[in-house]
Design an enzyme around this catalytic site. Structure first.
Site, short mmCIF file in Angstrom:
data_model
loop_
_atom_site.label_atom_id
_atom_site.label_comp_id
_atom_site.label_asym_id
_atom_site.label_seq_id
_atom_site.Cartn_x
_atom_site.Cartn_y
_atom_site.Cartn_z
N CYS A 18 12.54 -17.71 -6.08
CA CYS A 18 13.97 -17.42 -6.17
C CYS A 18 14.86 -18.63 -5.94
CB CYS A 18 14.35 -16.32 -5.17
SG CYS A 18 14.39 -16.89 -3.44
N ARG A 57 -5.13 7.98 8.97
CA ARG A 57 -3.82 7.32 8.96
C ARG A 57 -2.99 7.69 7.74
NH1 ARG A 57 -7.63 4.10 6.94
NH2 ARG A 57 -7.20 2.70 5.19
N LYS A 71 -5.03 8.60 -5.58
CA LYS A 71 -4.02 8.66 -4.52
C LYS A 71 -2.63 8.99 -5.05
CE LYS A 71 -6.15 5.74 -0.99
NZ LYS A 71 -6.01 4.55 -0.14
N ARG A 117 21.21 19.13 8.40
CA ARG A 117 21.20 18.29 9.60
C ARG A 117 21.61 16.85 9.29
NH1 ARG A 117 20.83 22.94 10.60
NH2 ARG A 117 19.63 23.90 12.29
N ALA A 143 -1.52 -10.41 -3.38
CA ALA A 143 -1.27 -10.53 -4.81
C ALA A 143 -0.27 -9.48 -5.28
CB ALA A 143 -2.58 -10.41 -5.58
N CYS A 181 -8.08 -3.32 6.23
CA CYS A 181 -8.26 -2.43 7.38
C CYS A 181 -9.74 -2.13 7.62
CB CYS A 181 -7.49 -1.14 7.16
SG CYS A 181 -5.71 -1.33 7.13
N ASP A 196 -0.56 3.57 -7.82
CA ASP A 196 -1.77 3.17 -7.10
C ASP A 196 -2.96 3.52 -7.98
OD1 ASP A 196 -3.91 2.82 -5.18
OD2 ASP A 196 -2.44 3.11 -3.58
N ASN A 236 -2.24 -5.97 -0.11
CA ASN A 236 -2.78 -7.28 -0.47
C ASN A 236 -1.66 -8.20 -0.95
OD1 ASN A 236 -2.85 -7.38 -3.69
ND2 ASN A 236 -3.34 -5.28 -3.03
N CYS A 285 12.44 -22.43 -2.88
CA CYS A 285 11.46 -21.37 -3.12
C CYS A 285 11.05 -21.35 -4.59
CB CYS A 285 12.04 -20.01 -2.73
SG CYS A 285 10.97 -18.61 -3.12
#
Length: 264
Positions: free
Chosen positions: A251, A78, A91, A19, A138, A193, A67, A136, A248
């Site tokens: 960068c 979710r 996870k 497809r 960080a 959350c 993770d 997060n 910045c």
């Protein structure tokens, strides 16, 4: 694992990807580009669940998942790639199991680790693209710094309550803004959350579009430098253009370039 990383698709793969092969904007060249690509997903939660499922389904050749968290029952509304019997598992490993079951063509590498600066500096040079699916500032800043240093495109997503944000920083381009150009270089302001709440389809919408943007970048489709903001209350989107900040700290023009590193 399949050996689909060459120039030809076998009959099973022609059927599996038929497809998307029909699309004029994609076709065989697009499929081959995906098959040869490596993508790193930073975080394996609500954003990474749909993003990784669609990338694996589309036939991206190699997915790295990182993770250090474990599946919790409160994630399941979710983080829809996980199953109830995976509660308590890491996870990264739990998500890898689902992706392998979905598509054996894809090499999936789970890493039960924190995506800090040292870890990212080791692994980002060996991928083609990074999806920031973390929760997060960080980690987002660390992922951005690694992508700037190694000139890898970054697809950034975030969702909280009924609000979502999405942006691409194509750091292969010298004129590209980075995450810090738009959000600053700080790490304050995290809102979990567990404190603010989140509706599953909102984070699913952002994660799904992260996968779409990744496929665009991997197959050579230009992506505009805009911040896309989603309102889940009205289903409305707005776009905010951004550009590189010469001052910045990550960068900018005064930032010293990193030393060259081998990917081997």
């Amino acid at each position: 694992m399949s050996d689909y990383h060459g120039d030809a698709l076998n009959d099973d793969q022609l059927l599996r990807y038929s497809r998307q092969l029909l699309l004029q904007e994609f076709d065989l060249d697009g499929q081959q580009a995906l098959a040869g690509a490596s993508v790193l997903l930073v975080g394996c939660g609500g954003l990474a669940n749909p993003a990784s499922l669609y990338l694996a389904g589309a036939g991206v050749g190699r997915l790295l998942l990182v993770d250090d968290d474990r599946v919790d029952a409160s994630n399941l509304h979710r983080q829809i790639a996980f199953r109830g019997d995976q509660v308590g598992e890491g996870k990264a490993g739990a998500l890898a199991a689902q992706l392998r079951a979905l598509n054996p063509d894809v090499l999936v590498e789970p890493h039960a680790a924190r995506a800090d600066r040292e870890w990212l500096d080791r692994h980002v040079p060996g991928v083609d693209l990074v999806l920031d699916c973390s929760d997060n500032f960080a980690t987002r800043q660390a992922a951005n710094a690694a992508c700037v240093a190694h000139r890898k495109p970054l697809v950034s997503g975030a969702a909280i309550r009924l609000d979502g944000q999405l942006a691409v920083f194509d750091l292969r381009r010298p004129d590209s803004a980075c995450y810090a150009c738009v959000y600053g270089a700080g790490t304050d302001g995290d809102l979990a959350c567990s404190e603010a709440g989140i509706l599953g389809p909102v984070v699913g919408t952002v994660g799904t579009l992260q996968a779409l943007l990744a496929i665009h970048l991997l197959t050579g489709t230009p992506v505009a430098p805009v911040l896309r903001v989603f309102d889940g209350r009205t289903l409305g989107w707005r776009e905010v253009a951004f550009k590189k900040d010469p001052g910045c700290p990550v960068c900018g023009e005064t930032t010293s370039p990193p030393p060259e590193r081998s990917t081997r």
